[in-house]
Write a protein that holds these residues in place. Structure first.
Motif: not given
Length: 548
Positions: A367-373, A402-406
């Motif tokens: 749940s903590e992983i930034n998948f877009s990164q 962008n989607l994950e950031g928003v």
């Protein structure tokens, strides 16, 4: 040379590059010997693009969609570029609108607000009311921008020609990339193309099994008023999704539930675009996602879109699963399947790079992983291994980022895995059984029936050919051409050596007991032939470089 030309725009570009201190480009432009190419620091590159003007700001925005070309710091810096420019005076805009309309302005519109609601490098938007009372948005192209874009495109291609002479330019196919960017810039000048994208997206999102289509809105296009320089569309009244004005519900629990519902809606809308439709809105930044006053969510500005073919969709779906499983070997295999070219790649090195990249996520909660990164890092590993991926991979990664950031900014409680897990499950089910499992099952049953009926006859024919000794095997092994040529060369040289030796032995036998002038002459001819053939054989061996 570039610097000796007197076009004012070229002088402006040179001055901007020199003023911002990009030493490498200074040497290229002056014709001096350039070292290995080096981009300026991310902040300097951003300043250069801003100083060069709106068209180059748009170019920077396009570059921010290419993590396969640029590293993370550059992508992050260029993603902050905004093409906010002073608005064009209403008098000039009015002249252009009148030229684009088939009927007089006064008969078409009841009201037009002369103050734009937004102004960009290519166009500005005004709110208006049609004669029949419908509220619309007018996207009007900035007068003269087409000439400015044409001049800057010519200069971009000229700079690309210079850089293409370097090893860096050849490795990254700078001319092809420049051509791709210039086509994207030219496409933005044709509003009928953007209107077509908007209509297609509107149709695609009007049906879904993942979400309620009535909750997502894409503006309707008024085609009878839309031209290449003027786009008229439905006015959508709302606020940006991340705006502080989003506070429709005073109850904290209801507000949290509303945020979760909208987050889930956005993920499902974009996953349908990416993995089912293969046609997606490629710029879902906060300004393009609106929360309407009636509680629906709107997608704005469909000028930048991406496309994915079914094969790529399947590979990317499996890539998401491989990332969730932190499977470096599978990531490497899928990357090679995506690659544009068949250039040689050291698979072990690629797998090791992915393993090192994914290892830092082993002890993290999913749940903590930034998948877009992670997807950005996957593309950068491919770039470091000189694997060229299709350009739409950059748009794909940028869209997810962008989607994950928003989503994280809008809903801090976001759990990426919880959002995508049911969608991945359904996607794999679709890949296995299609949209109609019953139809797929019946088709498979028919194939099995056909196979069961044909198999006995095929086995009988195979056994008959084996017993009658008429069975032939046709094998084609790749990569043996070099070995075959080497063996041919070796056999030819061996034959020549035997021939030379035979000539020498024959000449020696004759010379040991010459009985006539004819035999002496034959002896000399044999020695001469043997000498010439032997000399030719020695030279050919030396030239091949294999005398060891």
């Amino acid at each position: 040379m570039f610097l000796t030309q007197t076009v004012p725009r070229q002088r402006d570009i040179v001055e901007v590059l020199f003023r911002n201190g990009w030493d490498y480009m200074r040497r290229v432009l002056t014709g001096a010997k350039a070292d290995d190419p080096q981009l300026p620091p991310p902040a300097v590159l951003k300043n250069i693009l801003v100083d060069l003007g709106p068209v180059y700001v748009k170019l920077g925005q396009l570059l921010s969609t290419r993590p396969d070309l640029l590293s993370g710091p550059y992508i992050d810096e260029l993603s902050t570029l905004q093409d906010e420019v002073p608005a064009v005076p209403w008098a000039d805009i009015e002249v252009l609108i009148r030229k684009q309309l088939k009927r007089p302005l006064e008969e078409t519109f009841a009201i037009i607000n002369p103050v734009p609601v937004a102004a960009g490098s290519i166009a500005q938007t005004h709110r208006a009311t049609l004669a029949d009372g419908r509220e619309v948005a007018l996207k009007v192209q900035r007068p003269g921008i087409d000439l400015t874009v044409a001049q800057d495109i010519a200069l971009i291609q000229g700079i690309a020609d210079l850089v293409a002479r370097t090893e860096f330019g050849q490795n990254y196919e700078i001319k092809a990339i420049a051509e791709e960017f210039t086509k994207a810039l030219e496409a933005e000048l044709d509003f009928t193309r953007e209107a077509g994208y908007t209509d297609q997206l509107r149709r695609n999102l009007s049906e879904s099994k993942w979400y309620d289509p009535s909750q997502i809105v894409v503006a309707e296009i008024y085609w009878d008023l839309t031209t290449e320089k003027l786009m008229v569309m439905e006015w959508l009244d709302g606020v940006p999704l991340l705006s502080s004005k989003f506070n429709k519900l005073e109850n904290a629990e209801e507000l949290a539930a509303e945020r979760q519902a909208i987050t889930t809606l956005l993920f499902r809308v974009f996953f349908q675009q990416l993995y089912i439709d293969g046609f997606f809105h490629a710029d879902p930044h906060p300004g393009n996602l609106f929360y309407l006053r009636d509680g629906r969510v709107a997608l704005l500005d469909c000028g930048m879109v991406g496309r994915l073919d079914p094969r790529t969709q399947q590979i990317l779906t499996e890539m998401l699963l491989a990332i969730v499983d932190l499977d470096a070997q599978r990531c490497a295999q899928l990357t090679l399947q995506l690659a544009d070219s068949r250039q040689p790649v050291i698979l072990a090195r690629l797998e090791n790079d992915y393993d090192r990249m994914l290892r830092k996520y082993h002890n993290m909660n999913l749940s903590e992983i930034n998948f877009s990164q992670i997807i950005y890092e996957v593309l950068q590993v491919a770039r470091n291994n000189k694997i060229r991926l299709p350009s739409n991979m950059g748009l794909y990664a940028k869209t997810l980022a962008n989607l994950e950031g928003v989503a994280r900014g809008f809903n801090p409680e976001l759990n990426f895995i919880d959002e995508i897990k049911p969608l991945l499950t359904d996607l794999f089910r679709r890949q296995l059984f299609g949209d109609s499992p019953v139809r797929s099952l019946l088709r498979t049953a028919l194939d099995l029936k056909s196979l069961s009926l044909q198999s006995p006859r095929q086995i009988e024919l195979l056994l008959d050919r084996v017993t009658s000794e008429t069975l032939q095997w046709n094998l084609s092994l790749r990569g043996l051409d070099g070995l075959r040529r080497t063996l041919d060369d070796a056999a030819n040289r061996l034959s020549f050596s035997i021939l030379v030796g035979s000539l020498i032995m024959g000449a020696a036998i004759i010379s040991s007991n010459p009985r006539s002038d004819q035999l002496s002459f034959l002896n000399n001819v044999l020695f001469a032939a043997a000498s010439l053939l032997g000399l030719w054989l020695i030279i050919s061996i030396l030239r091949s470089g294999r005398l060891r």
